[in-house]
Structure formats: C-alpha cells, structure tokens
Design a protein around this motif. Structure first.
Motif, PDB file in Angstrom:
ATOM      1  N   PRO A 331      43.320 -10.162  34.050  1.00 43.66           N
ATOM      2  CA  PRO A 331      43.479  -8.831  34.654  1.00 43.66           C
ATOM      3  C   PRO A 331      43.611  -8.928  36.172  1.00 43.66           C
ATOM      4  CG  PRO A 331      41.194  -9.207  34.027  1.00 43.66           C
ATOM      5  CD  PRO A 331      41.991 -10.353  33.456  1.00 43.66           C
ATOM      6  N   MET A 332      44.203  -7.896  36.743  1.00 40.70           N
ATOM      7  CA  MET A 332      44.409  -7.743  38.193  1.00 40.70           C
ATOM      8  C   MET A 332      45.451  -8.701  38.768  1.00 40.70           C
ATOM      9  SD  MET A 332      40.876  -6.865  37.739  1.00 40.70           S
ATOM     10  CE  MET A 332      39.793  -7.913  38.665  1.00 40.70           C
ATOM     11  N   VAL A 333      46.109  -9.478  37.918  1.00 39.77           N
ATOM     12  CA  VAL A 333      47.277 -10.246  38.358  1.00 39.77           C
ATOM     13  C   VAL A 333      48.495  -9.562  37.769  1.00 39.77           C
ATOM     14  CG1 VAL A 333      48.484 -12.451  38.336  1.00 39.77           C
ATOM     15  CG2 VAL A 333      45.990 -12.409  38.490  1.00 39.77           C
ATOM     16  N   LEU A 334      49.354  -9.025  38.628  1.00 34.76           N
ATOM     17  CA  LEU A 334      50.536  -8.292  38.192  1.00 34.76           C
ATOM     18  C   LEU A 334      51.793  -9.021  38.650  1.00 34.76           C
ATOM     19  CD1 LEU A 334      49.389  -4.675  39.212  1.00 34.76           C
ATOM     20  CD2 LEU A 334      48.874  -5.943  37.115  1.00 34.76           C
ATOM     21  N   GLU A 424      47.243 -14.827  47.938  1.00 37.99           N
ATOM     22  CA  GLU A 424      46.059 -14.373  48.665  1.00 37.99           C
ATOM     23  C   GLU A 424      46.243 -12.964  49.224  1.00 37.99           C
ATOM     24  OE1 GLU A 424      44.986 -17.273  51.584  1.00 37.99           O
ATOM     25  OE2 GLU A 424      44.766 -18.884  50.109  1.00 37.99           O
ATOM     26  N   GLU A 425      47.393 -12.373  48.972  1.00 36.70           N
ATOM     27  CA  GLU A 425      47.618 -10.980  49.373  1.00 36.70           C
ATOM     28  C   GLU A 425      46.957 -10.059  48.348  1.00 36.70           C
ATOM     29  OE1 GLU A 425      51.708 -10.071  49.593  1.00 36.70           O
ATOM     30  OE2 GLU A 425      52.135 -11.493  51.203  1.00 36.70           O
ATOM     31  N   LEU A 426      46.184  -9.103  48.829  1.00 32.41           N
ATOM     32  CA  LEU A 426      45.532  -8.153  47.937  1.00 32.41           C
ATOM     33  C   LEU A 426      46.151  -6.774  48.105  1.00 32.41           C
ATOM     34  CD1 LEU A 426      41.799  -9.235  48.396  1.00 32.41           C
ATOM     35  CD2 LEU A 426      43.399  -9.902  46.587  1.00 32.41           C
ATOM     36  N   VAL A 451      44.367  -6.112  43.481  1.00 29.44           N
ATOM     37  CA  VAL A 451      45.245  -6.860  42.589  1.00 29.44           C
ATOM     38  C   VAL A 451      46.108  -7.810  43.404  1.00 29.44           C
ATOM     39  CG1 VAL A 451      45.321  -4.968  40.919  1.00 29.44           C
ATOM     40  CG2 VAL A 451      47.106  -5.138  42.665  1.00 29.44           C
ATOM     41  N   VAL A 452      46.580  -8.856  42.742  1.00 31.58           N
ATOM     42  CA  VAL A 452      47.532  -9.788  43.343  1.00 31.58           C
ATOM     43  C   VAL A 452      48.862  -9.599  42.623  1.00 31.58           C
ATOM     44  CG1 VAL A 452      48.129 -12.209  43.730  1.00 31.58           C
ATOM     45  CG2 VAL A 452      45.751 -11.461  43.973  1.00 31.58           C
ATOM     46  N   ASN A 462      47.200 -19.699  40.748  1.00 32.34           N
ATOM     47  CA  ASN A 462      46.587 -19.486  42.055  1.00 32.34           C
ATOM     48  C   ASN A 462      46.208 -18.026  42.272  1.00 32.34           C
ATOM     49  OD1 ASN A 462      46.528 -22.128  42.998  1.00 32.34           O
ATOM     50  ND2 ASN A 462      48.605 -22.025  43.790  1.00 32.34           N
ATOM     51  N   ALA A 463      46.998 -17.104  41.705  1.00 31.70           N
ATOM     52  CA  ALA A 463      46.654 -15.687  41.804  1.00 31.70           C
ATOM     53  C   ALA A 463      45.342 -15.403  41.077  1.00 31.70           C
ATOM     54  CB  ALA A 463      47.784 -14.837  41.218  1.00 31.70           C
TER      55      ALA A 463
END
Length: 748
Positions: A331-334, A424-426, A451-452, A462-463
């Motif tokens: 989750p939270m990786v899009l 590493e961008e949120l 999310v990344v 890595n995300a």
C-alpha cells in the motif's frame, strides 16, 4: 503442516489473540472446517477483483453446503444448526459486496501469520508491544464508559427540558386565568392564594432552569474533556496502528468501536443543541428579571456547536489507505496511469447523511514539494458516501478507479531524477466533503498517509522501502519533506518490521536466529541491542564488498520465495538466513549427506544448499552449490532439483549426496509432497517413443575434482532422457563422463 494446524498448537496467550479477530464476519467454525481449502485460495487478489471475489464467495458457500451434507449424515444437530445460520449470515452480509469477504478472510490469514511469527520471536517486538499495552485497553474501556454516561445524562436533561415546558405551560395557564378574572374577584383570599402559588411556581421554574443549564454545562465540560484527553487520543492511536498495519504489523481493529463512540457523542450533542433551542423558545414565551436562559444559553450553544464541528472534522478518516490492486501488500506505492483504491469513512453514522455527503479527491492540494514532478488524478474523483457501501453498515465511500497522471510540464524532468530521488518523494491524496445538517454547514478534509508515486515498476522495491522507513520512524501523518533529513530507526524496531515483511508477504516470519543474522548484516553485531540504523545504511549504501544495498538483497529474497519456493518456506524447511561460518558449525557433527538451505549473500535472489561428508581419512568436508536464481528455478522447481541432484566425484558413479535435511529429516519425508512429479523410470530407448521422440528430463549434475572440495560447474542442467543416461552409465566409465563434461562444448 497447514497454517491452521500451526495456529492450534500456539500457547494460550497467542490463541487469545487469534480469538479476538474471528467474529460473525468470518466465524472460526468456517476457518476450522475449511482450513485447507481456504488456505489454497488467493484472497488478497480477490479483495481487489470483484469477479474473482464473487466466484470465491460462491465457492465458499458450495464448500459450506458440502460440509452440511457431511454433518447431516453424522446427525450432529448443533453443528448443522450453526452451519445453516452461518451460511445464511454470510450470504446475506456479503452478497452485494463479495470483495469485503475477501478482505476479511485475507486479513484473518495475514494476522494468523503475524501471530505465528510473533510466537517465534525471542521477545515481543517494541512496536507491537507499544500497540498492545494494558493502558491503551484500559483507556478504550474508559472512553466507552464515559460516552455511555454522557448519553444517559443527555437523556436526563431531555426529561428536565420537557418538565420545564410542562411547568411553564401550567404557569402560563394559571397566569392567564388570573388575568381574565374580574377586578372584584382579584381582591378575595382565593385570589391571594393563587398569586402565592404562581410565585412559588415561578421560583420553581427559575430553579429548574438554572438546574437544567447547570447540568448541560456539566455535560459540555465532560464532553469537551473526553474528546480532547481521551477520544481524540484513541483516534490517534488507531491511526498509528493503521500505519504499522500497512507495513505488515498487527491488524488495526477498533474503528467500529470508535464509530460507536463518535456517533453516540454526536447524537448527544445534537440532542443537547435541540434542548438549548427549546429553552430559547421557552424564554421567548416567558422571561423575567434574572432569567438564566438569556445569560447562559448563547455561550453554551456556542460551545456545543464548536464541539459538533470538532467531532465531525475528526470523524472523517481514511479507512483503507491508497493501494494498487495489482500489489495489495504494497500500500501507498502508486504507479502512474495505474488504478488504485482507497476507502474513507465518516465515524458519525446518521441516517440523514446517507447519500448526502459528496467526497472529492485531489492530489498534493496546497502542497509545495521540492520535486519538479506534478500530478493530477484521473478517473471518478467525486463520489457520495453511503451506508450501503460497506457490509458493516458504516457511512463510507470507496474510490476504485483513481489513477495518478504526471502533468506534461514535469514529465520531461523525470529522466534527470535518480531512482532514489523519485522513490523518496512523498505525495498526499486529499479528500474534501461538506455536510449540511440541522442548520449547520461543516467542511471536512482529510488526507491519506504519504504515498510514493513511481513511473516504472522497477522502482517499486525502493519505493516500498521508503514507505516502511517513514511509517516506522514517525507518527506524523503528513510530513512530506521527511526524506530531506530522515531520522534513524532503532535496530530492534527494524528487525521486527523485517519479520513482518516475511510473515505478511510470504506467509512465515523470521525466528531469532534468522533475525540475528540480519542484525549482523546491518551492524556487524549479533544481538537485539537498541542501536540505531540510518536510512542510507538500510537502502542507499552498498553492503561491504557487494554491488547492492541491504534492502535490494532482502527484497530479492522475498521475491524469490514468493515466486519459486513458497511452500518450502512456509513449511519451515528453508533456514535461509545463516552465515557460512554458522552453517559449518551446524553441519560439522551431523551425518554425511546432511544439508541445509540458505540464501546467497553474494548473489541477488539466490538460494543454495550445503551438505557435509567425510573424506577417506575421516576429514569433515563441506560442499556448497552455486546459488540457483529465479532464471534456473523457472526451468526446474527447487524441490525437484533437491530430488534429482547428482554429483560425480572422482571415480564414483553419479549419486545424490543429499540425504537428510538439517538436523536429521529424511529428504523425501520433507520434500516429497512438493515434487512436481515422480522420477521417471529409467529404461533403454525404444524404436517407438511418444510421436517418435524419446521423452527427456532435466537432471542437475555437478562434478567435484579429486583435488577440490567444491562442486565444479555446480548448477549445470544437462538435458538428457533417463534412458540415455542409463545407457551412458552402463557403457561409459565415470572418468569418461567427467571428461565429456569438461569439454568446451559442454558449456553450451
């Protein structure tokens, strides 16, 4: 051994945890009766695939019918009754939302795996321990008790308000009666007594008004204190539990209890608001000098209104964080232009709000990031909340067709940004809504956890590392500049989360020995000390002497297990994380042919096996095969490799050196159920094969020279038919076979 059998063998303290998450949504009787079938279905995929979920729900009901037929023959009346009731409940509850049953079962299976992993831990991990403290449970009970007390108090003030209304009506009637009397009648004794009675009623009315306002003030004070000191803290704890659950930790139960508390408080506040409005009406009809209503009611109404706004603003939560259906455990990786789902809930469940609250989704609203990448959300980004959206009757909305799209103005810059910079961008998904209720207009806003957003699936590992590090290290749900200066994490927390990755993703967590090996890998120490580890050490710096990072190495192992050796891993036959030095200590005193399976430290996503034997003079020797990677394992299942593996050593004929899985389990006893097929009978070729061909199989063979203890060309797979191999053994000496294998053509 099935997962359910492992669960049943747990200690009582762990069984009590299991008991907590089985309820009418998924009764434990069904889990027990259909254990094997349930564990062989992919509920995680079905939780985001309506067609698959519908099929699985139908098959679940068919399986229940089969069980009903079986127990009917046994004339087990109680079990028959329970199964019929359960079937009826399941069909009624999930018929319109089959994906929810997949979510429920998937969560239960995952929680079982986590508890099994926790049972193998040397001590309870610090994160899990903090989430299950007795003080938290005590506060939950206190909140529920105080909410119930406030509800009862509001019912009492409701009776007081009604009594005031009746008392005022009686006073008004008596007063008007006196006003209508003739002037002569007003001077008699009866009239004087009536005036005294009216004065007593006015005094009583004044006292009751003051008493009612005092009680209401007390209710407002208690509600304010409950919300600020307990209920909102309870909500923050739930949000923290959700953070931890997203990275593989314990399930974040408790939202239904919070909804009950929020709803009861909101109902009580609205009821109190109506009571204050009734008092204003009463004061408008009849007031007097020193009337407490005009003096106290406005401020009290202002406080009640503020509490209503506050409780609504805090009740708007993200129930299920953004997640791509293709990667339910990340989750939270899009990914750009790939749909994701996200679910929101309003914890105040009022029938008046059904289909009346429209929620709008947006991305990076009013957020300035250091990145040049800008996104918009495509798909249906406005939907109405409804009670029918969820099987448990909550007021919720689920977005299923949103997808992030990178804006053209930023698309050209992404090539200049490295993988680590992108991962590493949120970013933040924001949700807005407006409620119009009982004369109040309330604007609501909430956001997802950071999310990344990736543009290539190769960035996913890595995300996910970024998501793990963020949610381990901070309780802040909106620190989008977190990676400008990421804090360190404690080793004990990180090891706990690493075990969660294995229990949630591949079905079996890590034990203390395996975690100690990871600790060595990370910090060159083999203990669960509370030393700190930096983000760079975890995910950016290469391991000593290697061309990859710790996280890349670990993620490759997870991928290897998931795709190629999952049944062996779940059965506990893969020791996996053990150093070469520890490996030799374990094997040196074991019977010749004893072997163990471990992950390669030098090859990404590689698994090898090492066995022990003795030389003619009794010297202990160890042999390790060059690691098998996913490419070779795609051609031949690992269990078959262990079964068919052959070694040609010196003048001996080829033989399988693998006899006992460490410590002393006969190889076939451990792996026979995982063999893809039984070894073919070896026979001479005949004139007629299958359609003119002689059947062939792959046989893994290694050679060990007399002057070496290590296998040479250890993972060559030689395609030859069993019958041809038999002919070679009968007509050629081992030396000739070995010479042929050393020829330059054999490398092809």
């Amino acid at each position: 051994m099935s997962q359910w059998n492992q669960v049943q063998q747990l200690e009582i303290k762990f069984l009590e945890q299991v008991d907590q998450f089985y309820d009418d949504n998924f009764p434990m009787e069904i889990r027990h009766l259909l254990a094997q079938w349930i564990e062989h279905q992919d509920w995680e995929v079905a939780s985001n695939n309506e067609t698959m979920a519908t099929i699985l729900l139908q098959n679940l009901l068919i399986q229940l019918d089969d069980q009903l037929g079986r127990v009917s023959k046994e004339k087990n009346l109680l079990l028959i009754h329970n199964l019929k009731r359960i079937r009826k409940v399941l069909q009624g509850k999930f018929h319109g939302n089959p994906m929810h049953v997949a979510v429920v079962i998937s969560n239960c299976l995952r929680e079982e795996r986590r508890i099994l992993a926790a049972a193998n831990m040397p001590v309870q991990g610090p994160l899990e321990k903090s989430l299950q403290s007795s003080s938290v449970s005590e506060r939950q009970r206190n909140v529920e008790h105080k909410v119930a007390a406030i509800k009862n108090s509001v019912q009492i003030t409701e009776q007081d308000t009604k009594y005031l209304e009746d008392l005022q009506d009686e006073f008004d009637y008596r007063y008007k009666t006196i006003q209508m009397m003739d002037q002569g009648d007003k001077n008699n004794a009866v009239m004087s007594q009536e005036v005294l009675t009216l004065q007593e009623m006015l005094n009583s009315l004044n006292f009751k008004r003051k008493e009612a306002l005092s009680k209401m003030t007390q209710i407002v004070n208690e509600t304010d204190l409950l919300m600020t000191s307990m209920l909102l803290e309870e909500l923050q704890d739930w949000k923290r539990r959700q953070q931890v659950a997203c990275i593989g930790g314990p399930l974040h139960n408790g939202l239904d209890q919070l909804q009950n508390c929020f709803t009861l408080l909101a109902e009580s506040l609205f009821q109190l608001k109506r009571q204050l409005e009734k008092l204003e009406e009463q004061s408008t009809k009849m007031t007097y000098e020193g009337d407490p209503i005009p003096m106290q009611r406005p401020h009290l109404l202002e406080r009640v209104t503020f509490l209503i706004y506050n409780i609504f603003k805090n009740s708007f939560v993200v129930e299920r964080q953004p997640c791509m259906p293709t990667h339910p455990q990340r989750p939270m990786v899009l990914k750009t232009l790939i749909q994701f789902t996200v679910k929101l809930r309003l914890l105040i469940k009022l029938p008046e709000l059904n289909y009346q609250v429209k929620v709008k989704a947006s991305i990076d609203k009013n957020v300035s990031t250091l990145s040049n990448r800008r996104f918009v959300l495509c798909g249906t980004h406005v939907k109405a909340m409804s009670i029918e959206e969820s099987s448990n009757g909550s007021l919720s909305v689920e977005f299923r067709h949103l997808q992030p799209k990178e804006m053209k103005s930023s698309a050209g810059s992404k090539g200049n940004e490295g993988c680590h910079m992108v991962t590493e961008e949120l970013h933040s998904i924001t949700f807005e809504a407006q409620i119009c209720l009982y004369g109040l207009t309330i604007d609501l806003e909430t956001s997802s956890l950071p999310v990344v957003i990736i543009s290539n699936v190769s960035q996913l590992p890595n995300a996910w590392a970024s998501i793990i590090w963020y949610n381990v290290s901070t309780n802040d749900s909106q620190n989008l500049v977190f990676f400008n200066n990421p804090p360190s994490a404690t080793l004990s927390q990180l090891l706990e989360v690493m075990s969660w990755q294995f229990s949630s993703y591949v079905g079996r967590g890590l034990n203390s020995d395996q975690l100690n090996m990871l600790a060595e890998k990370l910090t060159v120490q083999s203990s669960f000390s509370d030393g700190h580890l930096t983000w760079s050490k975890f995910c950016k710096e290469h391991l000593p002497g290697k061309s990859f990072t710790f996280w890349t190495w670990l993620e490759a192992i997870l991928d290897l297990i998931k795709k190629h050796i999952l049944p062996l891993w779940i059965d506990g036959y893969v020791m996996g994380f053990v150093s070469k030095e520890k490996e030799r200590l374990l094997l040196k005193d074991k019977m010749p042919g004893t072997f163990l399976l471990r992950f390669s430290e030098s090859h990404l996503g590689g698994i090898t096996f090492t066995w022990v034997d003795h030389s003619e003079n009794g010297e202990v020797r160890f042999h390790s095969v060059e690691p098998y990677n996913k490419g070779r394992l795609s051609a031949l299942p690992f269990a078959d490799i262990l079964r068919d593996y052959k070694v040609i050593m010196a003048e001996n004929i080829p033989e399988n050196p693998l006899k006992y899985l460490y410590p002393d389990i006969p190889k076939d006893k451990a792996f026979s159920k995982h063999y893809s097929s039984q070894p073919s009978e070896v026979s001479r070729p005949t004139e007629r094969g299958d359609k003119g061909y002689v059947p062939s199989v792959f046989i893994p063979i290694s050679t060990i020279r007399s002057d070496s203890s290590e296998p040479q060309s250890p993972s060559d797979l030689l395609p030859m038919s069993p019958s041809v191999y038999a002919v070679l053994r009968e007509n050629l000496s081992p030396t000739t076979i070995e010479t042929a294998m050393k020829s330059p053509y054999s490398a092809e």
